[in-house]
Design a protein around this motif. Sequence first.
Motif, short mmCIF file in Angstrom:
data_model
loop_
_atom_site.label_atom_id
_atom_site.label_comp_id
_atom_site.label_asym_id
_atom_site.label_seq_id
_atom_site.Cartn_x
_atom_site.Cartn_y
_atom_site.Cartn_z
N LEU A 148 0.82 -1.21 0.00
CA LEU A 148 0.00 0.00 0.00
C LEU A 148 0.86 1.27 0.00
N LEU A 151 1.64 2.47 -3.44
CA LEU A 151 0.53 3.25 -4.01
C LEU A 151 0.62 4.69 -3.51
N SER A 152 0.85 4.83 -2.19
CA SER A 152 0.94 6.18 -1.60
C SER A 152 2.11 6.96 -2.20
N ALA A 155 1.19 7.91 -5.88
CA ALA A 155 0.14 8.94 -5.90
C ALA A 155 0.68 10.26 -5.34
N GLY A 156 1.52 10.16 -4.32
CA GLY A 156 2.10 11.38 -3.72
C GLY A 156 2.96 12.14 -4.73
N LEU A 158 2.70 11.97 -8.00
CA LEU A 158 1.79 12.52 -9.02
C LEU A 158 1.14 13.81 -8.52
N LEU A 159 0.70 13.78 -7.25
CA LEU A 159 0.04 14.95 -6.67
C LEU A 159 1.02 16.13 -6.59
N LEU A 162 1.26 17.67 -9.98
CA LEU A 162 0.07 18.47 -10.32
C LEU A 162 0.11 19.81 -9.59
N ALA A 165 2.73 22.09 -11.11
CA ALA A 165 2.28 22.66 -12.40
C ALA A 165 1.26 23.78 -12.16
N ALA A 166 0.32 23.53 -11.23
CA ALA A 166 -0.70 24.55 -10.93
C ALA A 166 -0.04 25.79 -10.33
N TRP B 14 -6.59 8.90 -2.10
CA TRP B 14 -5.65 9.30 -3.16
C TRP B 14 -6.38 9.66 -4.44
N LEU B 25 -5.53 22.38 -11.27
CA LEU B 25 -4.72 22.72 -12.45
C LEU B 25 -5.60 23.24 -13.59
#
Lengths: 181, 209
Positions: A148, A151-152, A155-156, A158-159, A162, A165-166, B14, B25
């Motif tokens: 697990l 996965l974290s 995902a972390g 990826l976040l 994002l 970029a924002a 998640w 975004l």
Amino acid sequence: MQIDPAIAYVLRGAFFALFAASLLHKGSQFETFRLTVRAYVRGSVLDYPWVTLALAVGVLLGEAAVVLVCVAPVAPLVRASVVAAQLLLYAAAMGINVWRGNTQLDCGCHWGSLRQTVGYPLVWRNLFLAILASVLVLPASARGLQALDFLSVGAGILLCGLLYAAGSRVFTQSLATRETA
Amino acid sequence: MMDTTLIVVLVLQWIFLIGLGVVVLALVRQVGVLHTRFGPAPGALMISRGIKIGERSPEFKLRSLDAQDVVIGGADPAGRSTLVMFVAPECPVCAKLLPALRSIGSSESSWLRLVFASDGEIDVQKKFWMAKGLSEHPYVLSQELGTTYQIGRLPYGVLLDEQGVMVAQGLCNTREHIESLFEAKRLGVSSIQDYMEREHRRADSEKAI
């Protein structure tokens, strides 16, 4: 004091992704990047073509070093120092140029065709990232990673991408608004 | 049972977080689009802090997108003035202004040479150049040119006389703004600020009389 290994992996993965993408972009458009570096040092004692070239190559080597220490098994102190030093170098270069009034300068940190002029928000962003990088100086605890956790970590990372970029777009727009106001 | 619940909650968390990141975004991008569309369009102001009016422009030997040699600055062999228009593919005002620029480039060709200037990725620029039908006029990519003239906002026009001396420059959002550069050359004023200052001085001297 220790940090959870999942957090360490998220940070290492996020910095790896950031600098690998940056390295690819700068390397693929080296001539444009060299001109950007030249614009940074224009009017200073470093304003010579060979110095500009050396600085551009130096930045690329620095970024390659960051990419390497993010994946290689090196001491936490070395890893944190290399990443934070690179970020602080960028913050200093931008800060000096903003202080000199050279605010129309392209920061050279964009990907694609987005142009991002330098400004204090970008200096603060880099200082914040350097503080985040300095967390890597803490050794990771010996807790074994579970399925697990992977996965974290994924995902972390990826976040983080994002949000970066924002955040970059917000900075670009806030600087553009100030220019046209 | 507890483990399964935790796994489900973590996965859902998640998914929600990444979804939120994507939405943030997208929203930021949309704000940028709105800003570009509805942003203020200032008049033909001279905002550059590069070469001053009356100064000779350095000579730039460049290559256009269609591989022609283009010289900006220095005396023009054909005795024409040069209008360097700084544009960019991502600038919507530039796209709106291009038909007027093409028309001016043709109608004023007896005394004026129109050169488009930009910088950035060559593939994006070539697509823009071809899509907008700009092949009749040279289109050069040079970061050095923009840096020398200190171009901060687009579309920006720089008018050099036949000897390569800068005679007018300014932000050009409309055809009238471009023509104001020609008028500035004709009247010998450097910019709209200079013109307004002269007008104020003239009004003051008339009052004094």
